[in-house]
Design a protein around this motif. Structure first.
Motif, PDB file in Angstrom:
ATOM      1  N   LEU A  30       0.839  -1.208   0.000  1.00  0.00           N
ATOM      2  CA  LEU A  30       0.000   0.000   0.000  1.00  0.00           C
ATOM      3  C   LEU A  30       0.869   1.250   0.000  1.00  0.00           C
ATOM      4  CD1 LEU A  30      -2.723  -1.120   2.568  1.00  0.00           C
ATOM      5  CD2 LEU A  30      -3.060  -0.745   0.120  1.00  0.00           C
ATOM      6  N   HIS A  31       1.942   1.244   0.808  1.00  0.00           N
ATOM      7  CA  HIS A  31       2.834   2.404   0.875  1.00  0.00           C
ATOM      8  C   HIS A  31       3.490   2.674  -0.483  1.00  0.00           C
ATOM      9  CE1 HIS A  31       5.852   5.245   2.093  1.00  0.00           C
ATOM     10  NE2 HIS A  31       6.832   4.386   1.873  1.00  0.00           N
ATOM     11  N   LEU A  32       3.981   1.642  -1.138  1.00  0.00           N
ATOM     12  CA  LEU A  32       4.629   1.829  -2.435  1.00  0.00           C
ATOM     13  C   LEU A  32       3.633   2.304  -3.486  1.00  0.00           C
ATOM     14  CD1 LEU A  32       7.007  -1.266  -2.544  1.00  0.00           C
ATOM     15  CD2 LEU A  32       7.617   1.140  -2.169  1.00  0.00           C
ATOM     16  N   SER A  33       2.413   1.784  -3.436  1.00  0.00           N
ATOM     17  CA  SER A  33       1.387   2.230  -4.374  1.00  0.00           C
ATOM     18  C   SER A  33       1.138   3.729  -4.228  1.00  0.00           C
ATOM     19  CB  SER A  33       0.089   1.447  -4.138  1.00  0.00           C
ATOM     20  OG  SER A  33      -0.948   1.920  -4.967  1.00  0.00           O
ATOM     21  N   LEU A  34       1.061   4.201  -2.985  1.00  0.00           N
ATOM     22  CA  LEU A  34       0.838   5.627  -2.745  1.00  0.00           C
ATOM     23  C   LEU A  34       2.058   6.454  -3.137  1.00  0.00           C
ATOM     24  CD1 LEU A  34      -0.920   5.460   0.750  1.00  0.00           C
ATOM     25  CD2 LEU A  34      -2.002   5.819  -1.475  1.00  0.00           C
ATOM     26  N   PRO A  39      -1.195   1.943  -9.623  1.00  0.00           N
ATOM     27  CA  PRO A  39      -2.310   1.099  -9.184  1.00  0.00           C
ATOM     28  C   PRO A  39      -1.779  -0.143  -8.474  1.00  0.00           C
ATOM     29  CG  PRO A  39      -2.571   1.750 -11.482  1.00  0.00           C
ATOM     30  CD  PRO A  39      -1.182   2.139 -11.082  1.00  0.00           C
ATOM     31  N   LEU A  40      -2.575  -0.657  -7.544  1.00  0.00           N
ATOM     32  CA  LEU A  40      -2.208  -1.865  -6.799  1.00  0.00           C
ATOM     33  C   LEU A  40      -3.204  -2.958  -7.132  1.00  0.00           C
ATOM     34  CD1 LEU A  40      -0.543  -3.379  -4.661  1.00  0.00           C
ATOM     35  CD2 LEU A  40      -2.066  -2.394  -2.917  1.00  0.00           C
ATOM     36  N   LEU A  41      -2.692  -4.066  -7.645  1.00  0.00           N
ATOM     37  CA  LEU A  41      -3.522  -5.238  -7.945  1.00  0.00           C
ATOM     38  C   LEU A  41      -3.413  -6.213  -6.787  1.00  0.00           C
ATOM     39  CD1 LEU A  41      -5.216  -7.125  -9.746  1.00  0.00           C
ATOM     40  CD2 LEU A  41      -3.078  -7.813 -10.883  1.00  0.00           C
ATOM     41  N   LEU A  42      -4.543  -6.480  -6.142  1.00  0.00           N
ATOM     42  CA  LEU A  42      -4.600  -7.424  -5.028  1.00  0.00           C
ATOM     43  C   LEU A  42      -5.280  -8.702  -5.493  1.00  0.00           C
ATOM     44  CD1 LEU A  42      -5.760  -5.076  -2.110  1.00  0.00           C
ATOM     45  CD2 LEU A  42      -3.423  -5.824  -2.631  1.00  0.00           C
ATOM     46  N   GLU A  43      -4.609  -9.823  -5.317  1.00  0.00           N
ATOM     47  CA  GLU A  43      -5.202 -11.116  -5.638  1.00  0.00           C
ATOM     48  C   GLU A  43      -5.203 -11.996  -4.402  1.00  0.00           C
ATOM     49  OE1 GLU A  43      -4.860 -11.986 -10.360  1.00  0.00           O
ATOM     50  OE2 GLU A  43      -3.193 -12.720  -9.134  1.00  0.00           O
ATOM     51  N   GLY A  44      -6.079 -12.962  -4.393  1.00  0.00           N
ATOM     52  CA  GLY A  44      -6.193 -13.880  -3.269  1.00  0.00           C
ATOM     53  C   GLY A  44      -7.524 -14.591  -3.327  1.00  0.00           C
ATOM     54  N   GLU A  45      -7.680 -15.594  -2.492  1.00  0.00           N
ATOM     55  CA  GLU A  45      -8.944 -16.324  -2.442  1.00  0.00           C
ATOM     56  C   GLU A  45     -10.073 -15.400  -1.985  1.00  0.00           C
ATOM     57  OE1 GLU A  45      -9.406 -19.388  -3.424  1.00  0.00           O
ATOM     58  OE2 GLU A  45      -7.287 -19.753  -3.843  1.00  0.00           O
ATOM     59  N   LEU A 175      -7.137  -2.568  -7.579  1.00  0.00           N
ATOM     60  CA  LEU A 175      -7.869  -3.572  -8.330  1.00  0.00           C
ATOM     61  C   LEU A 175      -7.849  -4.879  -7.536  1.00  0.00           C
ATOM     62  CD1 LEU A 175      -5.720  -2.005 -10.488  1.00  0.00           C
ATOM     63  CD2 LEU A 175      -7.280  -3.073 -12.109  1.00  0.00           C
ATOM     64  N   THR A 176      -8.947  -5.604  -7.564  1.00  0.00           N
ATOM     65  CA  THR A 176      -8.975  -6.911  -6.904  1.00  0.00           C
ATOM     66  C   THR A 176      -9.319  -7.993  -7.916  1.00  0.00           C
ATOM     67  OG1 THR A 176     -11.328  -7.007  -6.287  1.00  0.00           O
ATOM     68  CG2 THR A 176      -9.849  -5.755  -4.829  1.00  0.00           C
ATOM     69  N   SER A 177      -8.797  -9.194  -7.659  1.00  0.00           N
ATOM     70  CA  SER A 177      -9.070 -10.338  -8.530  1.00  0.00           C
ATOM     71  C   SER A 177      -9.076 -11.607  -7.693  1.00  0.00           C
ATOM     72  CB  SER A 177      -8.007 -10.441  -9.628  1.00  0.00           C
ATOM     73  OG  SER A 177      -8.092 -11.684 -10.304  1.00  0.00           O
ATOM     74  N   ASN A 178     -10.040 -12.487  -7.983  1.00  0.00           N
ATOM     75  CA  ASN A 178     -10.103 -13.804  -7.349  1.00  0.00           C
ATOM     76  C   ASN A 178      -9.454 -14.882  -8.214  1.00  0.00           C
ATOM     77  OD1 ASN A 178     -11.592 -12.789  -5.137  1.00  0.00           O
ATOM     78  ND2 ASN A 178     -13.501 -12.980  -6.291  1.00  0.00           N
ATOM     79  N   ARG A 179      -8.797 -14.464  -9.306  1.00  0.00           N
ATOM     80  CA  ARG A 179      -8.114 -15.375 -10.231  1.00  0.00           C
ATOM     81  C   ARG A 179      -9.071 -16.393 -10.852  1.00  0.00           C
ATOM     82  NH1 ARG A 179      -2.961 -15.293 -11.004  1.00  0.00           N
ATOM     83  NH2 ARG A 179      -2.928 -17.468 -11.696  1.00  0.00           N
ATOM     84  N   SER A 180     -10.277 -15.963 -11.163  1.00  0.00           N
ATOM     85  CA  SER A 180     -11.184 -16.849 -11.890  1.00  0.00           C
ATOM     86  C   SER A 180     -10.745 -16.985 -13.347  1.00  0.00           C
ATOM     87  CB  SER A 180     -12.621 -16.328 -11.815  1.00  0.00           C
ATOM     88  OG  SER A 180     -12.732 -15.065 -12.446  1.00  0.00           O
ATOM     89  N   LEU A 187      -2.109  -5.236 -18.476  1.00  0.00           N
ATOM     90  CA  LEU A 187      -2.710  -4.685 -17.266  1.00  0.00           C
ATOM     91  C   LEU A 187      -1.793  -4.903 -16.070  1.00  0.00           C
ATOM     92  CD1 LEU A 187      -6.342  -4.645 -16.160  1.00  0.00           C
ATOM     93  CD2 LEU A 187      -4.694  -5.638 -14.580  1.00  0.00           C
ATOM     94  N   ARG A 188      -1.234  -6.102 -15.959  1.00  0.00           N
ATOM     95  CA  ARG A 188      -0.349  -6.384 -14.824  1.00  0.00           C
ATOM     96  C   ARG A 188       0.866  -5.465 -14.816  1.00  0.00           C
ATOM     97  NH1 ARG A 188      -1.283 -10.875 -11.855  1.00  0.00           N
ATOM     98  NH2 ARG A 188      -2.875 -12.320 -12.586  1.00  0.00           N
ATOM     99  N   ARG A 189       1.403  -5.147 -15.990  1.00  0.00           N
ATOM    100  CA  ARG A 189       2.598  -4.294 -16.056  1.00  0.00           C
ATOM    101  C   ARG A 189       2.337  -2.901 -15.509  1.00  0.00           C
ATOM    102  NH1 ARG A 189       3.429  -6.661 -21.188  1.00  0.00           N
ATOM    103  NH2 ARG A 189       2.523  -4.814 -22.194  1.00  0.00           N
ATOM    104  N   ARG A 190       1.120  -2.456 -15.563  1.00  0.00           N
ATOM    105  CA  ARG A 190       0.793  -1.115 -15.097  1.00  0.00           C
ATOM    106  C   ARG A 190       0.522  -1.059 -13.593  1.00  0.00           C
ATOM    107  NH1 ARG A 190      -0.230  -1.412 -20.355  1.00  0.00           N
ATOM    108  NH2 ARG A 190      -0.287   0.480 -21.645  1.00  0.00           N
ATOM    109  N   CYS A 191       0.591  -2.201 -12.938  1.00  0.00           N
ATOM    110  CA  CYS A 191       0.215  -2.268 -11.524  1.00  0.00           C
ATOM    111  C   CYS A 191       1.345  -2.832 -10.669  1.00  0.00           C
ATOM    112  CB  CYS A 191      -1.017  -3.173 -11.336  1.00  0.00           C
ATOM    113  SG  CYS A 191      -2.479  -2.699 -12.264  1.00  0.00           S
ATOM    114  N   LEU A 192       1.379  -2.391  -9.419  1.00  0.00           N
ATOM    115  CA  LEU A 192       2.089  -3.147  -8.395  1.00  0.00           C
ATOM    116  C   LEU A 192       1.219  -4.346  -8.036  1.00  0.00           C
ATOM    117  CD1 LEU A 192       3.280  -0.260  -6.048  1.00  0.00           C
ATOM    118  CD2 LEU A 192       4.636  -1.486  -7.750  1.00  0.00           C
ATOM    119  N   TYR A 193       1.836  -5.373  -7.469  1.00  0.00           N
ATOM    120  CA  TYR A 193       1.101  -6.614  -7.233  1.00  0.00           C
ATOM    121  C   TYR A 193       1.315  -7.102  -5.804  1.00  0.00           C
ATOM    122  CZ  TYR A 193      -0.367 -11.489  -7.602  1.00  0.00           C
ATOM    123  OH  TYR A 193      -0.992 -12.692  -7.405  1.00  0.00           O
TER     124      TYR A 193
END
Length: 291
Positions: A30-34, A39-45, A175-180, A187-193
């Motif tokens: 979060l700190h690096l995104s700010l 943009p920060l891409l968050l993935e997880g269940e 951005l959030t993703s459940n990896r469906s 898109l990933r290149r433009r975001c921190l992950y």
């Protein structure tokens, strides 16, 4: 922008004050995104707190939260902008009643523009940039990702009739993703992950203490352990923190001070969300594999 935290530790402190607990890895992301304005891409269940992270961040920054919920068939008009055709038609009829005519330049102006979430962020003029939550981006079609690239990379929206509108200060994008499905590399290149795991049992205990203060320590400890064991089963949907909180809340409402097979089964609808998962847990309870 003076309200922006200066370190990951400060982000942790602010979120902790809001009862949203994050580990060092999440706080650093979060700190690096700010700090980098990326943009920060968050993935997880499902259920690990991805959406809640964006909501808590907005609250911690004193920033407005603008949410774009993604789904199959989401269009540019619903995400970027639309022209208010009814108002345009009304303007044409009004002009005709006065024996006047309107050109395209008269009709395609900001007066007739309906801003949707992405354009709302670009046009926002408050002291703190808004937090834009693009929720469950994996539910949207592949084509929609392409629509996001200009916005994510340049904090701008291009409207053919008006030109390119650039944000005075870039919005904070989560951005959030459940990896469906897999997201495109562009898109990933433009975001921190950052990947969010299910919290450890000790973190689950800390969260339950904050969110269900009426529950006693014994119930919280045993519920955290039980939830972790349940995730080891071959489930269709492993319970996340939201389900664990609902479950302990339900047990507390029923006056439970400890876990028993009976009160687990009675409240299992708050923890398990499919009949197959429910049956699997009930069978495991009968075989004394969980308690």
């Amino acid at each position: 922008m003076s309200n922006m935290p200066g370190s990951a530790a400060e982000i942790q402190q602010r979120l902790d004050a809001l009862d949203y607990l994050v580990d060092e890895g999440m706080a650093t992301a979060l700190h690096l995104s700010l700090a980098l304005g990326m943009p920060l891409l968050l993935e997880g269940e499902p259920g690990v707190g991805k959406t809640a992270a964006a909501k808590a961040l907005a609250q911690a920054l004193g920033a407005p939260l603008i949410r774009l919920q993604c789904y199959e068939g989401l269009t540019a008009g619903e995400a970027l902008y639309e022209w208010n055709y009814q108002r345009q038609l009304l303007a044409i009829r009004l002009a005709e009643s006065h024996h006047e005519s309107l050109s395209d330049a008269d009709l395609f102006t900001e007066e007739f523009l309906q801003a949707r979430p992405l354009l709302q962020c670009v046009q926002y003029e408050g002291p703190v940039p808004p937090v834009l939550l693009i929720d469950e981006i994996d539910r949207a079609d592949d084509e929609f990702e392409a629509l996001l690239l200009e916005f994510l990379g340049e904090s701008s929206v291009t409207i053919p009739e008006l030109g390119t509108i650039v944000a005075a200060q870039p919005p904070i994008v989560v951005l959030t993703s459940n990896r469906s499905r897999d997201l495109h590399d562009a898109l990933r290149r433009r975001c921190l992950y950052h990947w969010i795991d299910f919290p450890s049992p000790s973190r689950v205990v800390d969260i339950l203490r904050r969110t269900v203060p009426a529950a006693n320590e014994r119930l919280i400890d045993s519920a955290a352990t039980f939830t972790g064991r349940v995730r080891g089963l071959d489930l269709d949907k492993s319970p996340g923190m939201a389900e664990a909180i609902d479950w302990v809340s339900a047990l507390t409402v029923l006056g439970a001070s400890e876990l028993t097979a009976d009160n687990i089964v009675a409240t299992l609808g708050t923890l398990m969300k499919t009949p197959d998962d429910r049956d699997l847990v009930v069978d495991a309870l009968k075989n004394e594999a969980l308690l």
